[in-house]
Design an enzyme around this catalytic site. Structure first.
Site, short mmCIF file in Angstrom:
data_model
loop_
_atom_site.label_atom_id
_atom_site.label_comp_id
_atom_site.label_asym_id
_atom_site.label_seq_id
_atom_site.Cartn_x
_atom_site.Cartn_y
_atom_site.Cartn_z
N GLY A 57 1.42 18.71 10.38
CA GLY A 57 2.82 18.57 9.96
C GLY A 57 3.83 19.13 10.94
N ASP A 95 0.82 -1.22 0.00
CA ASP A 95 0.00 0.00 0.00
C ASP A 95 0.86 1.27 0.00
OD1 ASP A 95 -2.59 0.92 -0.10
OD2 ASP A 95 -3.02 0.69 2.02
N SER A 101 -6.25 7.93 3.31
CA SER A 101 -5.77 8.69 2.16
C SER A 101 -6.05 7.86 0.91
CB SER A 101 -4.27 8.93 2.29
OG SER A 101 -3.75 9.32 1.04
N GLU A 128 -3.07 12.29 20.81
CA GLU A 128 -3.41 10.89 20.60
C GLU A 128 -2.62 10.07 21.61
OE1 GLU A 128 -2.95 10.36 16.17
OE2 GLU A 128 -5.14 10.38 16.30
N SER A 134 -1.80 17.41 6.55
CA SER A 134 -0.95 18.60 6.46
C SER A 134 -1.63 19.82 7.09
CB SER A 134 -0.66 18.89 4.99
OG SER A 134 -1.89 19.16 4.34
N ALA A 180 -3.62 10.28 6.86
CA ALA A 180 -2.57 10.54 5.87
C ALA A 180 -2.12 9.19 5.31
CB ALA A 180 -1.40 11.26 6.52
N TRP A 181 -1.24 9.22 4.29
CA TRP A 181 -0.88 7.97 3.62
C TRP A 181 0.25 7.20 4.31
CZ3 TRP A 181 1.45 12.47 1.54
CH2 TRP A 181 2.83 12.45 1.55
N ASN A 182 0.99 7.86 5.21
CA ASN A 182 2.27 7.26 5.61
C ASN A 182 2.16 6.09 6.58
OD1 ASN A 182 1.42 8.99 7.60
ND2 ASN A 182 3.44 9.83 8.04
N THR A 231 -4.59 21.30 4.91
CA THR A 231 -5.82 20.51 5.04
C THR A 231 -6.40 20.70 6.44
OG1 THR A 231 -4.97 18.91 3.47
CG2 THR A 231 -6.81 18.19 4.81
P1 NDP Z 1 -3.20 15.79 3.42
O1 NDP Z 1 -3.43 16.91 4.35
O2 NDP Z 1 -3.03 16.07 1.97
O3 NDP Z 1 -4.39 14.73 3.52
C1 NDP Z 1 -4.77 14.15 4.75
C2 NDP Z 1 -6.13 13.50 4.59
O4 NDP Z 1 -7.13 14.52 4.49
C3 NDP Z 1 -6.26 12.65 3.34
O5 NDP Z 1 -7.06 11.52 3.63
C4 NDP Z 1 -6.95 13.60 2.39
O6 NDP Z 1 -7.63 12.95 1.35
C5 NDP Z 1 -7.91 14.30 3.32
N1 NDP Z 1 -8.42 15.58 2.84
C6 NDP Z 1 -7.89 16.40 1.90
N2 NDP Z 1 -8.65 17.52 1.76
C7 NDP Z 1 -9.67 17.41 2.64
C8 NDP Z 1 -10.79 18.24 3.00
N3 NDP Z 1 -10.98 19.43 2.43
N4 NDP Z 1 -11.64 17.82 3.95
C9 NDP Z 1 -11.43 16.62 4.57
N5 NDP Z 1 -10.41 15.78 4.27
C10 NDP Z 1 -9.54 16.17 3.33
O7 NDP Z 1 -1.95 15.04 4.03
P2 NDP Z 1 -1.10 13.89 3.37
O8 NDP Z 1 -1.94 12.69 3.14
O9 NDP Z 1 -0.37 14.52 2.25
O10 NDP Z 1 -0.09 13.52 4.56
C11 NDP Z 1 1.08 14.22 4.81
C12 NDP Z 1 0.89 15.24 5.90
O11 NDP Z 1 0.38 14.61 7.05
C13 NDP Z 1 2.19 15.88 6.32
O12 NDP Z 1 2.02 17.27 6.51
C14 NDP Z 1 2.50 15.21 7.64
O13 NDP Z 1 3.30 15.96 8.49
C15 NDP Z 1 1.12 14.99 8.20
N6 NDP Z 1 1.15 13.92 9.19
C16 NDP Z 1 0.95 14.25 10.51
C17 NDP Z 1 1.04 13.28 11.50
C18 NDP Z 1 0.81 13.62 12.94
O14 NDP Z 1 0.48 12.71 13.70
N7 NDP Z 1 0.96 14.85 13.38
C19 NDP Z 1 1.37 11.88 11.16
C20 NDP Z 1 1.50 11.65 9.74
C21 NDP Z 1 1.41 12.65 8.80
P3 NDP Z 1 -6.85 12.77 -0.05
O15 NDP Z 1 -5.58 12.07 0.26
O16 NDP Z 1 -7.78 11.96 -0.83
O17 NDP Z 1 -6.63 14.16 -0.57
#
Ligand code: NDP
Length: 486
Positions: free
Chosen positions: A252, A94, A178, A460, A229, A151-153, A232
């Protein structure tokens, strides 16, 4: 490649659901670009079905004796551990993360959360407040239907870290992964049902950002927990505010890792490696600004480069691989662009900086180290979310603290020193929600995790998460007569 196509794109009310009217989601193996599964983004009808079933299941779940609810969660933990190998393989397919990582950091970390919250479900209680005759008692109640957006990670870990405390408190959850990593949460949903959770208690709807947005604004939803992020986070927080919904925001970071001149260099180098190259740098809490005391900067960088050169880049399903591809080509392109920015800003490229030779297929990128980085460079100020380390030097403790704090983020921070007083003194002044002394990026479920400043709201893990998935009802009980003016 093993068949990983799920029986449906969503898991709702105890079964797989499909609606091919939704936009196609191609699930791609990051090492080869091969499409390994095809899913469809949730339509409004699918979203409504998920929320309705969660609402029904929540009532049933909250009415069970807490000890029974805890038992279900602990069974989920057991199944996760029993199937760790298969789940880790799926996580690797994945995300593209190396199997040597997923075997120890994903389903296992999820299982820890399920075991921890399963163990304390029956002790989530209110309190009794004596008032000298009359008294007040409090009831810790669930919020209702919680939405988790990931997020995807860390698709398995994020789904577990959100659902375990939510369900322990008596809530139901609808989880949207994600769209880049849609497979793992579906397996978790299957396991919840197998462990005895009522159908609908943990539903998964796959989809793009618009599906997340629809969930966040739905009147059936009481709480939103996002890992994503900052941009978002801003949107989701604002949308949730419309309905005065509870929120947890895990966002982030651009975290500092400060290495003092008295530190154990070998340990500090290990931490810098883990804090930048684990999961090919795709970790929110990564210590991407490595502040090293000027007296040891040269020795530190030399050893870091020497050790990083030995990292094995390869197919993430090969147990020997240390560094796999990034999740998508788009993400890699963003990181490559930051590397070019770093070079043009005048940072010195010590190692990496491009696509590794022989890895033209897949989203591979070299672990990259810059030295001579200054605070005003974009590679020191912006979250890159890839394997790019910036080494900055400092000469005094005060300077290190001031510069470490000079960021809008505040997720994490690390300090390496053999002076016990200095270690505590420095972390006390760091603006970060999660700090490590002589360690980095370990996040056991027993410890609260989360950010300050732009990195988030809420926590969390640990007992702290219970505060964010429950609310208190206060009940005044009178034993005396009611006094009134007339
Ligand atoms: P995104 O912010 O792009 O997306 C996060 C999730 O939100 C995805 O499932 C995305 O769907 C969804 N999303 C996007 N737009 C909306 C909206 N308007 N309303 C509701 N949901 C929405 O993050 P990434 O997936 O790119 O992940 C990377 C980021 O996550 C980095 O900034 C990282 O630092 C942060 N992160 C934070 C962690 C923490 O615990 N603090 C842990 C891991 C990551 P879709 O993907 O379909 O756009």
């Amino acid at each position: 490649m093993k068949d990983v196509q799920p029986k449906g794109s969503h898991f709702i009310d105890g079964a797989y659901v499909e609606d091919t009217a939704g936009r196609v989601i191609n699930c791609v193996y990051a090492a080869t670009g091969e499409v390994v599964a095809k899913l469809h983004s949730a339509t409004p009808a699918v979203i409504a079905q998920a929320l309705d079933s969660a609402k029904r299941a929540q009532k049933e779940w909250a009415a069970l004796p807490p000890v029974e609810r805890g038992r279900v969660l602990r069974r989920v933990a057991d199944i996760l551990r029993e199937r760790n190998e298969a789940l880790s393989e799926l996580e690797t397919i994945d995300t593209g993360k190396p199997i040597q990582e997923t075997l120890v950091a994903d389903a296992t970390s999820g299982a820890d959360a399920l075991e921890y919250y399963g163990g304390i479900t029956a002790s989530i209680t209110g309190e009794s407040v004596p008032l000298g005759g009359d008294f007040v008692y409090t009831i810790r109640e669930p919020l209702g239907v919680c939405v988790g957006i990931g997020a995807w990670n860390y698709p398995t870990q994020i789904a577990c870290w959100k659902s375990a405390p939510a369900l322990a408190c008596g809530n139901a959850m609808v989880f949207k992964p994600s769209e880049m990593t849609p497979l793992c949460a579906l397996k978790l949903a299957e396991i919840y049902v197998e462990a005895g959770a009522p159908a609908g208690l943990f539903n998964v709807v796959n989809g793009y950002g618009d599906v997340g947005a629809a969930l966040v604004t739905d009147s059936r939803v009481d709480k939103v927990s996002l890992t994503g992020s900052v941009p978002t986070g801003r949107k989701v927080y604002a949308a949730a505010a419309e309905g005065i919904r509870h929120v947890t925001m895990e966002l982030g970071g651009k975290s500092p890792l400060i290495v003092f001149e008295d530190a154990d260099i070998e340990n500090a180098v290990s931490a810098a490696i883990n804090a930048n190259f684990y999961s090919t740098g795709q970790i929110c809490s990564n210590g991407t600004r490595v502040f090293v005391h000027a007296d040891i900067a040269e020795a530190f960088a030399a050893r870091l480069v020497e050790r990083t050169k030995t990292a094995v880049i390869g197919d993430p399903l090969d147990p020997e691989t240390n560094i796999g591809p990034m999740v998508t080509d788009t993400q890699r392109a963003k990181v490559l662009e930051y590397i070019e920015i770093g070079k043009s800003e005048g940072a010195k490229l010590l190692l990496g900086g491009g696509i590794p030779a022989g890895f033209e297929t897949g989203n591979y990128i070299e672990p990259t180290i810059f030295s001579g980085v200054t605070d005003d460079m974009r590679i020191a100020a912006e979250e890159i979310f890839g394997p790019v380390m910036a080494i900055l030097t400092f000469t005094s403790e005060e300077e290190a603290i001031t510069r470490a704090n000079a960021t809008e983020f505040g997720l994490a921070a690390g300090v390496f020193t053999n002076d016990i007083k200095r270690g505590h003194r420095v972390v006390a002044q760091l603006e970060a929600g999660t700090c490590w002394i002589n360690q980095y990026n370990l996040t056991p479920v027993e410890a609260p995790f989360g950010g300050v400043k732009m990195s988030g709201v809420g926590r969390e893990n640990a007992r702290a998460a219970l505060e964010h998935y429950s609310q208190i009802k206060s009940v005044y009980v009178a034993l005396s007569d009611v006094e009134s003016a007339f």
